[in-house]
Design a protein around this motif. Sequence first.
Motif, short mmCIF file in Angstrom:
data_model
loop_
_atom_site.label_atom_id
_atom_site.label_comp_id
_atom_site.label_asym_id
_atom_site.label_seq_id
_atom_site.Cartn_x
_atom_site.Cartn_y
_atom_site.Cartn_z
N ALA A 15 0.83 -1.21 0.00
CA ALA A 15 0.00 0.00 0.00
C ALA A 15 0.86 1.25 0.00
O ALA A 15 0.59 2.21 -0.73
CB ALA A 15 -0.94 -0.01 1.21
N ARG A 16 1.91 1.26 0.80
CA ARG A 16 2.81 2.42 0.85
C ARG A 16 3.54 2.60 -0.47
O ARG A 16 3.72 3.72 -0.94
CB ARG A 16 3.80 2.27 2.00
CG ARG A 16 3.16 2.42 3.36
CD ARG A 16 4.18 2.10 4.45
NE ARG A 16 3.56 2.09 5.75
CZ ARG A 16 3.71 3.07 6.65
NH1 ARG A 16 4.47 4.11 6.38
NH2 ARG A 16 3.11 2.99 7.82
N ALA A 17 3.97 1.50 -1.07
CA ALA A 17 4.67 1.59 -2.35
C ALA A 17 3.73 2.10 -3.44
O ALA A 17 4.12 2.95 -4.25
CB ALA A 17 5.24 0.22 -2.74
N ARG A 18 2.51 1.61 -3.47
CA ARG A 18 1.54 2.09 -4.46
C ARG A 18 1.28 3.59 -4.28
O ARG A 18 1.21 4.34 -5.26
CB ARG A 18 0.24 1.32 -4.34
CG ARG A 18 0.29 -0.03 -4.98
CD ARG A 18 -1.07 -0.71 -4.95
NE ARG A 18 -1.03 -1.92 -5.74
CZ ARG A 18 -1.63 -3.06 -5.41
NH1 ARG A 18 -2.34 -3.14 -4.30
NH2 ARG A 18 -1.52 -4.11 -6.19
N ALA A 19 1.12 4.02 -3.03
CA ALA A 19 0.87 5.44 -2.76
C ALA A 19 2.06 6.29 -3.19
O ALA A 19 1.89 7.34 -3.82
CB ALA A 19 0.56 5.65 -1.27
N ALA A 20 3.26 5.85 -2.87
CA ALA A 20 4.46 6.60 -3.23
C ALA A 20 4.62 6.67 -4.75
O ALA A 20 4.94 7.73 -5.29
CB ALA A 20 5.70 5.96 -2.59
N ALA A 21 4.38 5.56 -5.41
CA ALA A 21 4.47 5.54 -6.87
C ALA A 21 3.45 6.50 -7.48
O ALA A 21 3.76 7.28 -8.39
CB ALA A 21 4.26 4.12 -7.41
N GLY A 22 2.25 6.48 -6.96
CA GLY A 22 1.21 7.37 -7.45
C GLY A 22 1.56 8.82 -7.25
O GLY A 22 1.31 9.66 -8.13
N GLN A 23 2.13 9.16 -6.11
CA GLN A 23 2.50 10.54 -5.82
C GLN A 23 3.57 11.03 -6.78
O GLN A 23 3.65 12.21 -7.07
CB GLN A 23 3.00 10.68 -4.38
CG GLN A 23 1.89 10.58 -3.36
CD GLN A 23 2.44 10.61 -1.94
OE1 GLN A 23 3.63 10.46 -1.70
NE2 GLN A 23 1.54 10.81 -0.98
N GLU A 24 4.40 10.12 -7.26
CA GLU A 24 5.47 10.50 -8.18
C GLU A 24 5.07 10.29 -9.64
O GLU A 24 5.88 10.49 -10.53
CB GLU A 24 6.73 9.72 -7.84
CG GLU A 24 7.26 10.09 -6.47
CD GLU A 24 8.66 9.61 -6.22
OE1 GLU A 24 9.46 9.62 -7.17
OE2 GLU A 24 8.95 9.24 -5.08
N SER A 29 5.60 -0.78 -10.78
CA SER A 29 6.76 -1.52 -11.27
C SER A 29 7.98 -0.60 -11.40
O SER A 29 9.08 -0.95 -10.97
CB SER A 29 6.43 -2.16 -12.62
OG SER A 29 7.53 -2.89 -13.09
N ALA A 30 7.80 0.58 -11.99
CA ALA A 30 8.92 1.52 -12.16
C ALA A 30 9.42 2.00 -10.81
O ALA A 30 10.63 2.15 -10.59
CB ALA A 30 8.49 2.70 -13.04
N TRP A 31 8.50 2.26 -9.88
CA TRP A 31 8.89 2.74 -8.56
C TRP A 31 9.70 1.68 -7.82
O TRP A 31 10.73 1.98 -7.21
CB TRP A 31 7.65 3.14 -7.75
CG TRP A 31 7.97 3.85 -6.49
CD1 TRP A 31 8.15 5.19 -6.32
CD2 TRP A 31 8.19 3.24 -5.21
NE1 TRP A 31 8.46 5.45 -5.01
CE2 TRP A 31 8.49 4.28 -4.30
CE3 TRP A 31 8.15 1.94 -4.75
CZ2 TRP A 31 8.75 4.04 -2.96
CZ3 TRP A 31 8.42 1.69 -3.41
CH2 TRP A 31 8.71 2.74 -2.53
N ILE A 32 9.25 0.43 -7.87
CA ILE A 32 9.98 -0.66 -7.20
C ILE A 32 11.34 -0.87 -7.86
O ILE A 32 12.34 -1.10 -7.18
CB ILE A 32 9.14 -1.96 -7.18
CG1 ILE A 32 7.98 -1.79 -6.18
CG2 ILE A 32 9.99 -3.16 -6.80
CD1 ILE A 32 7.01 -2.94 -6.15
N ASP A 33 11.39 -0.78 -9.19
CA ASP A 33 12.66 -0.92 -9.90
C ASP A 33 13.64 0.15 -9.42
O ASP A 33 14.80 -0.15 -9.11
CB ASP A 33 12.45 -0.80 -11.40
CG ASP A 33 13.74 -0.93 -12.18
OD1 ASP A 33 14.27 -2.05 -12.25
OD2 ASP A 33 14.21 0.11 -12.71
#
Length: 83
Positions: A15-24, A29-33
């Motif tokens: 959930a935190r990763a999805r939120a952070a990716a969305g904010q950016e 997938s790109a955010w985790i990479d």
Amino acid sequence: MADKVTLSLNPDTLARARAAAGQEGMSLSAWIDRAARREAMRDAARRQDEWLAANPEVRDELDGFDRLADNLEAGWTDLVEAA
């Protein structure tokens, strides 16, 4: 082309990763990479620092090269200003 992998993440982490990716404005997938690449670089830098701490003579030699490069760069600046 990227390799596809299957990951298992803690629901809160996901959930935190999805939120952070969305904010950016990035895909998850790109955010985790990017996060994985950054962590790998941090680990490599930490291992290099540990190695240099165990081999101080190498650190001294690198510092000498840095001083030489600084002196050479200063000389180029003087030449540019003189032209």
